[in-house]
Design an enzyme around this catalytic site. Structure first.
Site, short mmCIF file in Angstrom:
data_model
loop_
_atom_site.label_atom_id
_atom_site.label_comp_id
_atom_site.label_asym_id
_atom_site.label_seq_id
_atom_site.Cartn_x
_atom_site.Cartn_y
_atom_site.Cartn_z
N LYS A 173 26.04 42.52 50.38
CA LYS A 173 26.35 43.46 49.04
C LYS A 173 25.73 43.80 48.17
CE LYS A 173 30.82 44.17 47.11
NZ LYS A 173 31.91 44.25 46.45
N LYS A 214 23.85 47.30 47.16
CA LYS A 214 24.65 47.86 46.22
C LYS A 214 23.26 47.68 44.89
CE LYS A 214 29.44 47.84 47.17
NZ LYS A 214 30.03 48.50 47.53
N ASN A 253 46.54 46.65 47.34
CA ASN A 253 46.09 45.49 47.88
C ASN A 253 46.48 44.72 46.72
OD1 ASN A 253 44.05 44.94 45.15
ND2 ASN A 253 42.94 47.03 46.60
#
Ligand SMILES: Cc1cc2nc3c(=O)[nH]c(=O)nc-3n(C[C@H](O)[C@H](O)[C@H](O)COP(=O)(O)O)c2cc1C
Length: 397
Positions: A337, A341, A210
């Site tokens: 997130k 997480k 990426n």
């Protein structure tokens, strides 16, 4: 790497006879690694030339609030944003009074008002002026506003008087300024940071990766080291110089990064997951280079291990801070997130913007916790790194 490497300093030079020392102040700041730009007041220019300061600083000298070219891009605001520190040395009684009252009638005064960085003032004047009630009151007021005052020295003055009011030697001034970056906010803390892009092999020649450059992670590492933390960097593919004061461990693939993080996380106080880890890796990596053919090529991917989630699930987990690089539904995705997480904070990064984010030297982020959201407006990644460290120290330590 010097103590002021990557630090941008504006030196304001006002109308004091001690302005003759200002080129030497520029040099001493540069010796410590700083990039220096000078703002010269009209009275300052009576004592030292623009040419001297321009030559020594290797930058144009700024003096005109009404510079039409510079103000096309709001020059005084851009200067204020650029600076990590503003140092006024020498600071005349007049400039000190201006700052106290919030006057904004020249470029230096406007830049000071528009900045949110630490400000240092080194007063220099005749001993009787320095002792004047108004000057002392003004300095006390500035001290109360967290402006750093570098006190003048005692000695014989240009006018022949003996007393307090002499500008300290340039190296002493530079050392005082440098101290502000050793905040000690993370003294005794251990920080592990992942950074850069992972590389997932397809065959011995090709890979999946990426656009992450590792610059944001490196800026964070610099800020943590500056704040006194023992810092470990677990890095993938990066386009940034590793800080030699950090312990560094290469980890190119998602699997390797997971292993290295898990092997080194036990005694860490803070984990910052800034690495751009591939969510998928290639199943059955080809042993030899895949040859070109007319046929469609199908690759199968499997999900990689979730490093941030795994650290968050540890029994005695460190403070966990993740990054969310999003292109749509930014805040919603970042909040999800944060929750999924189980981390303490998420730093949201809009990577759809061409003017900041991936590869760029600037960024703008939102620091999100369950209870708060703090926007850090577009600035250099170095400045952002320091802001993030400040927020971590203030909110969690
Ligand atoms: C020869 C001379 C020397 C001066 N030295 C000082 C000085 O050392 N400190 C000070 O505060 N002002 C000093 N002044 C007065 C300032 O230059 C004056 O107040 C000026 O307005 C300051 O402008 P500024 O603050 O915008 O630079 C001096 C003036 C002259 C004429």
């Amino acid at each position: 790497m010097n103590v002021l490497t990557n630090k941008n300093i504006i030196l304001g030079v006002s109308g004091s006879i001690a302005a003759y020392k200002s080129p030497d102040i520029v040099r001493r700041l540069q010796d410590l690694g700083a990039e220096v730009r000078v703002i010269l007041t009209a009275s300052g220019a009576q004592f030292i030339t623009e040419l001297s300061l321009q030559t020594i600083s290797k930058n144009p000298v700024y003096h005109n609030l009404w510079d039409q070219q510079a103000e096309l891009s709001m020059g005084h605001i851009a200067l204020a944003k650029w600076a990590d520190v503003i140092l006024i040395a020498p600071a005349s009684a007049n400039t000190i009074a201006n700052i106290v009252s919030g006057m904004a009638d020249d470029l230096l005064a406007n830049t000071i008002l528009a900045s949110n960085c630490p400000i240092f003032i080194a007063p220099a004047m005749n001993q009787q002026m320095y002792a004047a009630d108004s000057v002392q009151k003004n300095l006390n007021t500035l001290s109360g506003r967290d402006v750093h005052i570098i006190p003048p020295e005692y000695g014989t003055q240009a006018c022949g008087d003996i007393g307090d009011g002499r500008l300290p030697q340039p190296d002493i001034i530079a050392q005082q300024v440098a101290k502000v970056f050793n905040s000690g906010k993370l003294n005794g803390k251990k920080v592990l940071i992942t950074l850069g892009a992972t590389i997932e092999a397809i065959d011995p020649v090709r890979y999946l990766s990426n656009h992450s450059s590792g610059k944001m992670g490196m800026a964070l590492a610099d800020a943590c080291i500056e704040a006194g933390a023992k810092t470990t960097l677990v890095y993938g593919n990066i386009n940034a110089k590793l800080n030699p004061k950090a312990r560094t461990i290469p980890a190119n693939s998602a699997e390797k990064m997971y292993q290295v993080v898990m092997d080194n996380i036990a005694d860490q106080d803070i984990f910052i997951a800034c690495g751009a880890v591939s969510d998928y890796a290639v199943k059955n990596i080809a042993k030899n280079k895949i040859k070109k053919s007319d046929q469609t090529l199908t690759l199968t991917f499997y999900p990689t291990k979730d490093i941030l989630k795994s650290v968050c699930q540890l029994k005695s987990k460190p403070l966990c801070i993740g990054f969310a690089a999003e292109t749509q539904n930014l805040v919603k995705n970042a909040k999800n997130k944060l929750k999924n997480k189980g981390c303490d904070a998420i730093i949201l990064n809009d990577v759809s913007r061409p003017d900041w984010g991936f590869k760029s030297d600037t960024n703008e982020v939102l620091f999100l916790t369950q209870k708060s959201s703090i926007k850090i407006t577009q600035n250099s990644k170095q400045k952002l790194g320091r802001e993030i460290v400040k927020i971590i120290a203030k909110n969690f330590l």
